[in-house]
Design an enzyme around this catalytic site. Structure first.
Site, PDB file in Angstrom:
ATOM      1  N   HIS A 183       0.835  -1.223   0.000  1.00 14.74           N
ATOM      2  CA  HIS A 183       0.000   0.000   0.000  1.00 14.74           C
ATOM      3  C   HIS A 183       0.865   1.267   0.000  1.00 14.74           C
ATOM      4  CE1 HIS A 183      -3.338  -2.699   1.270  1.00 14.74           C
ATOM      5  NE2 HIS A 183      -2.381  -3.246   1.995  1.00 14.74           N
ATOM      6  N   SER A 213      15.140  20.821 -16.825  1.00 12.93           N
ATOM      7  CA  SER A 213      13.928  21.585 -17.126  1.00 12.93           C
ATOM      8  C   SER A 213      14.320  22.838 -17.889  1.00 12.93           C
ATOM      9  CB  SER A 213      13.222  21.947 -15.822  1.00 12.93           C
ATOM     10  OG  SER A 213      12.386  23.067 -16.020  1.00 12.93           O
ATOM     11  N   LYS A 233      16.144  21.318 -11.694  1.00 13.04           N
ATOM     12  CA  LYS A 233      15.450  20.054 -11.934  1.00 13.04           C
ATOM     13  C   LYS A 233      16.330  18.988 -12.585  1.00 13.04           C
ATOM     14  CE  LYS A 233      11.694  19.012 -11.376  1.00 13.04           C
ATOM     15  NZ  LYS A 233      10.438  19.347 -12.056  1.00 13.04           N
ATOM     16  N   GLU A 290       9.649   7.761 -16.967  1.00 11.07           N
ATOM     17  CA  GLU A 290       8.287   8.244 -17.250  1.00 11.07           C
ATOM     18  C   GLU A 290       7.844   7.843 -18.654  1.00 11.07           C
ATOM     19  OE1 GLU A 290       7.657  12.409 -15.271  1.00 11.07           O
ATOM     20  OE2 GLU A 290       9.757  12.155 -15.798  1.00 11.07           O
TER      21      GLU A 290
END
Ligand code: ARG
Length: 454
Positions: free
Chosen positions: A153, A274, A280, A287
């Site tokens: 979980h 970024s 970043k 992804e």
């Protein structure tokens, strides 16, 4: 190619709509291999002469070299890879080229090409899966001392070796390779000789063609052979699962690379910055891989939907099989390739892993197990440890910070040695059942995979 029966030319709109050469050209090597085997059978049956066979073979090989070199011009008005190659061969060598399609239809031809193509790609994909497995094993081996919380979980559950977590994916990818190999077994059957639907009145030696193309078996029903694409569905299904497994691994890495976890650092070579925020460092490979799993599932559903409700046998709908198949093969190969490389450059951050696994809650089940071994029924032990945890939370201390008197007050079954079990090392190494994460088990499994993947 059907000019005999038609009075007017087909509409340009239809030509644009129906052509498949823009994507099926990539079957050319398999198409040519199939045609050479077919021509060999034509010669064996006395339907063409030896010199004609030689002209066909030489012509096809010359065309293949030109395609290899990017010097071949594909003609959309010739629809597909099969007609393009055959028409060019005939233009070059004349009659022998025009004899090539004897006792063959594009229906059995395309079924053959797709099987040959997928047989090759299945082998490549199994090799790439092994590369990813090797990278996972190497990463686990290099960090055998690292303990992290295992999660259920997404809540901290019990401690595991980092390597044990990675080995979970090695097992998944092994099953994936098994599924791909299994699909390969069923697709490794020669459909040529099935003709358009009902074989041919001109009988060729199918066994000979099968031997030449290294097929261990022949399809046994000509109607099945030209309408079957379940071999492609099976492979797309196996590839969708590869995608799902890669996607879950991606999700783990994305979490682990976040500032909140910080268990790992993905190397600069496999992250992006970024355009706006200078600080970043984004896990784009993970992804994109997670994102691309969507199209792998989509391609599977797409082909299933195309096939559903098709009457026997070949229908032009089936030309729609190719793009999803090519896309899944390309997508999986690209993702596996980059994962094998990226995993090799992952850094593990011991302090963060240690800090997270120092959470005393991870050892609560160990205390319940202790009580069981001291004669307390498990359900009762669970309740006692629940109360123990509540007491810890109330006092703001860990399980290891309670005194023996505290433990005795919670249950007389507790003895002085309860405090000795409250270490991560003990917790891990007591889990010696096969499949459990004791260090000795994990070491043995790493060694097993290293030897297997050699
Ligand atoms: N391009 C076609 C396909 O991929 C080849 C088979 C064509 N057969 C036919 N009867 N039109 O399905």
């Amino acid at each position: 190619m059907w000019k005999g029966r038609f009075q007017t030319d087909t509409a340009q709109l239809l030509k644009d709509f129906s052509e498949s050469i823009s994507f099926d050209w990539r079957l050319y090597r398999h198409d040519i291999a199939g045609s050479i085997a077919h021509a060999t059978a034509l010669e064996a049956a006395g339907l063409i002469t030896k010199p004609e066979l030689e002209a066909i073979r030489a012509g096809l090989l010359a065309i293949r070299s030109e395609i290899d070199a990017g010097k071949f011009t594909w003609k959309p008005e010739l629809e597909d890879v099969h007609m393009n190659i055959e028409a060019e061969l005939t233009r070059r060598i004349g009659d022998p080229g025009a004899k090539l399609h004897t006792a063959r239809s594009r229906n059995d031809q395309v079924a053959l090409d797709l099987r040959l193509y997928l047989r090759d790609e299945a082998d490549t994909i199994c090799k790439l899966l092994a590369e990813v497995q090797k990278s996972l094993v190497a990463l686990g081996e290099a960090h055998l001392e690292i303990v992290i919380p295992g999660y259920t979980h997404l809540q901290r559950a019990q401690p595991v070796l980092f390597a044990h977590h990675l080995l979970a994916y090695v097992e998944m990818f092994a099953r994936d390779a098994g599924r791909v190999a299994d699909a390969r077994k069923r697709l490794n059957v020669l459909p040529l000789g099935s003709g358009a639907i009902a074989g041919s009145t001109i009988n060729l030696d199918r066994e000979l063609i099968a031997r030449l193309l290294d097929f261990p078996a022949l399809t046994q029903n000509s109607m099945d052979a030209v309408s079957d694409r379940d071999f492609a569905v099976e492979l797309l299904s196996a590839l969708a699962l590869v995608g799902i497994h890669l996607s879950r691994l991606s999700e783990d890495l994305i979490l682990w690379a976040s500032a909140e976890f910080k268990f790992v650092t993905i190397s600069d070579a496999y992250t992006t910055g970024s355009s706006l925020m200078p600080q970043k460092k984004n896990p784009d490979v993970c992804e994109l891989t997670r994102g691309k799993s969507g199209r792998l599932v989509g391609n599977l559903v797409s082909l299933l939907t195309t096939l559903k409700g098709l009457p026997m046998t070949y229908n032009r709908d089936m030309q729609e099989d190719k793009e999803p198949v090519f896309d899944s093969v390309d997508t999986v190969k690209a993702a596996l390739q980059i994962y094998a490389a990226m995993l090799r450059e992952i850094e593990v951050n011991p302090e963060e892993c240690f800090a997270a696994s120092a959470d005393w809650g991870l050892l609560a089940t160990d205390v319940a197990d202790y009580l069981v071994l001291h004669g307390v029924p498990f359900r009762k032990a669970h309740e006692i440890v629940g109360k123990t945890v509540a007491l810890c939370l109330k006092r703001g201390v860990g399980l290891h910070e309670l005194t023996l008197a505290d433990y005795k007050a919670l249950s007389p079954a507790f003895e002085a040695d309860v405090l000795e079990i409250l270490t991560l090392k003990r917790s891990i190494d007591a889990r010696t059942n096969s499949g459990a994460p004791a260090t000795a088990n994990v070491k043995a499994r790493l060694a097993h995979w290293k030897a297997t993947l050699e």
